[in-house]
Design a protein around this motif. Structure first.
Motif, mmCIF file in Angstrom:
data_model
loop_
_atom_site.group_PDB
_atom_site.id
_atom_site.type_symbol
_atom_site.label_atom_id
_atom_site.label_comp_id
_atom_site.label_asym_id
_atom_site.label_seq_id
_atom_site.Cartn_x
_atom_site.Cartn_y
_atom_site.Cartn_z
ATOM 1 N N ALA A 67 0.794 -1.312 -0.059
ATOM 2 C CA ALA A 67 0.015 0.085 0.090
ATOM 3 C C ALA A 67 0.737 1.252 0.054
ATOM 4 O O ALA A 67 0.568 2.173 -0.529
ATOM 5 C CB ALA A 67 -0.931 -0.039 1.193
ATOM 6 N N ILE A 68 1.910 1.325 0.852
ATOM 7 C CA ILE A 68 2.786 2.385 0.909
ATOM 8 C C ILE A 68 3.587 2.763 -0.383
ATOM 9 O O ILE A 68 3.801 3.570 -0.858
ATOM 10 C CB ILE A 68 3.684 2.335 2.127
ATOM 11 N N LEU A 69 3.994 1.529 -0.916
ATOM 12 C CA LEU A 69 5.064 1.403 -2.049
ATOM 13 C C LEU A 69 4.229 1.841 -3.308
ATOM 14 O O LEU A 69 4.576 2.844 -4.234
ATOM 15 C CB LEU A 69 5.475 0.035 -2.545
ATOM 16 N N GLY A 70 3.134 1.624 -3.171
ATOM 17 C CA GLY A 70 1.993 2.245 -4.402
ATOM 18 C C GLY A 70 1.809 3.802 -4.542
ATOM 19 O O GLY A 70 2.034 4.340 -5.600
ATOM 20 N N VAL A 99 10.446 -8.827 -23.438
ATOM 21 C CA VAL A 99 11.749 -8.118 -23.268
ATOM 22 C C VAL A 99 11.568 -7.348 -22.104
ATOM 23 O O VAL A 99 12.596 -7.379 -21.136
ATOM 24 C CB VAL A 99 12.247 -7.063 -24.551
ATOM 25 N N LYS A 100 10.372 -6.781 -21.778
ATOM 26 C CA LYS A 100 10.390 -5.753 -20.649
ATOM 27 C C LYS A 100 10.481 -6.751 -19.371
ATOM 28 O O LYS A 100 11.163 -6.110 -18.382
ATOM 29 C CB LYS A 100 9.119 -5.050 -20.744
ATOM 30 N N LEU A 101 9.984 -7.845 -19.381
ATOM 31 C CA LEU A 101 10.017 -8.490 -18.038
ATOM 32 C C LEU A 101 11.228 -9.210 -17.745
ATOM 33 O O LEU A 101 11.847 -8.739 -16.461
ATOM 34 C CB LEU A 101 8.855 -9.767 -18.220
ATOM 35 N N GLY A 173 0.861 -2.943 -19.921
ATOM 36 C CA GLY A 173 2.196 -3.559 -19.984
ATOM 37 C C GLY A 173 2.853 -2.981 -18.715
ATOM 38 O O GLY A 173 3.891 -3.772 -17.957
ATOM 39 N N GLY A 174 2.971 -1.657 -18.545
ATOM 40 C CA GLY A 174 3.765 -0.973 -17.611
ATOM 41 C C GLY A 174 3.225 -1.578 -16.087
ATOM 42 O O GLY A 174 4.189 -1.384 -15.227
ATOM 43 N N SER A 175 1.993 -1.911 -15.943
ATOM 44 C CA SER A 175 1.797 -2.432 -14.426
ATOM 45 C C SER A 175 2.029 -3.814 -14.489
ATOM 46 O O SER A 175 2.162 -4.317 -13.371
ATOM 47 C CB SER A 175 0.288 -2.140 -14.144
ATOM 48 N N ALA A 179 4.564 -5.983 -11.189
ATOM 49 C CA ALA A 179 3.837 -6.812 -10.507
ATOM 50 C C ALA A 179 4.179 -8.129 -10.763
ATOM 51 O O ALA A 179 4.273 -8.988 -9.714
ATOM 52 C CB ALA A 179 2.271 -6.768 -11.051
ATOM 53 N N LEU A 180 4.824 -8.639 -12.138
ATOM 54 C CA LEU A 180 5.204 -9.765 -12.234
ATOM 55 C C LEU A 180 6.778 -10.099 -11.324
ATOM 56 O O LEU A 180 6.924 -11.195 -10.883
ATOM 57 C CB LEU A 180 5.499 -10.423 -13.543
#
Length: 270
Positions: A67-70, A99-101, A173-175, A179-180
């Motif tokens: 919650a704080i990191l968000g 590629v991004k992951l 894609g950015g989220s 998250a992953l």
């Protein structure tokens, strides 16, 4: 009155998050409890008080830091847009997820490594991080046996570069990438803290294992080794790798670990 309404509005989301964590706890227990009975590095009986503490920290550290990191990452993203050339986050954000992951994993893990290492070097960070090193018996729930401030600081080191570079953001894609990264890192964290006498041979140079991380929790020399959580080659690169054939004799805080020893630095990190 507004605050009360906000709290009431958040309750359904909170209930869903708690239910999700309960489900994960059941699944983790179904996997690790029998395995840790059959393949234990060393057998130990947990007290009810220790189990209750670890369960409480599991829920606390799965909810509060996120919650704080968000909120903090939203600030980081805005600040990065004001400092970096727009072409940098635009180019990074346009990369395909395939590629991004892996790129996000590498960058975040490097940040986690240095955040973790500094938590052993800087007294004010060690004050919080030492909570994670107090247990004298390792098993899967020790992954979340930590001070919330420690978890927030370490994740800040890993996630800030992703938001600053545009690898994480408001788009789908950015989220997905951050998250992953968090999901993979957290899931792997339960494995490397587990009480499992398993060795993976050549794979131990590629991915972190219980043997690798158990040596990070040793209370006898060599201390301050194996800071990576998933990619142990970083410890090879930065000179903190230690993975002999045997397992540590004991875990927990070194008798004088609360006061970090300057004379120990060259020996540990050289």
């Amino acid at each position: 009155m507004t605050l009360i309404n906000d709290i009431l509005a958040y309750l359904p989301t909170f209930a869903v998050n708690v239910a999700r964590l309960c489900l994960w706890l059941v699944l983790l227990s179904l996997v690790f409890v029998p395995l840790e009975r059959w393949l234990a590095v060393r057998k130990a009986r947990l007290t009810r008080r220790a189990l209750a503490l670890n369960l409480g920290l599991y829920f606390l550290n799965s909810l509060l830091p996120a919650a704080i990191l968000g909120a903090l990452m939203a600030v980081v993203a805005v600040a990065a847009q004001a400092v970096l050339p727009a072409a940098v986050p635009a180019a990074m954000g346009a990369l395909p997820l395939a590629v991004k992951l892996p790129l996000s994993m590498l960058i975040a893990e490097t940040g986690f490594y240095w955040g973790h290492r500094l938590s052993h070097r800087l007294p004010w960070l060690w004050h919080f991080h030492s909570v994670h090193h107090k247990p004298q018996h390792l098993y899967f729930l020790i992954n979340t046996h930590a001070h919330p401030v420690d978890m927030i600081v370490t994740r800040l080191f890993g996630m800030t570069p992703l938001y600053a570079l545009g690898l994480a953001g408001a788009s789908a894609g950015g989220s997905a990438a951050p998250a992953l990264v968090i999901v993979i890192g957290t899931a792997w964290g339960f494995f490397i803290h587990s009480n499992l006498r398993v060795r993976l041979g050549p794979l131990e140079s590629i991915i972190a294992t219980p043997a690798f991380h158990h040596w990070h929790h040793t209370s006898v020399a060599p201390l301050d080794r194996n800071f990576a959580s998933t990619l142990p080659f970083l410890d090879r690169v930065f000179g903190t790798w230690h993975l002999p054939a045997e397992w540590p004799e004991a875990y927990g805080l070194h008798r004088d670990a609360i006061i970090r020893r300057p004379q120990h630095d060259e020996e540990s990190f050289g």
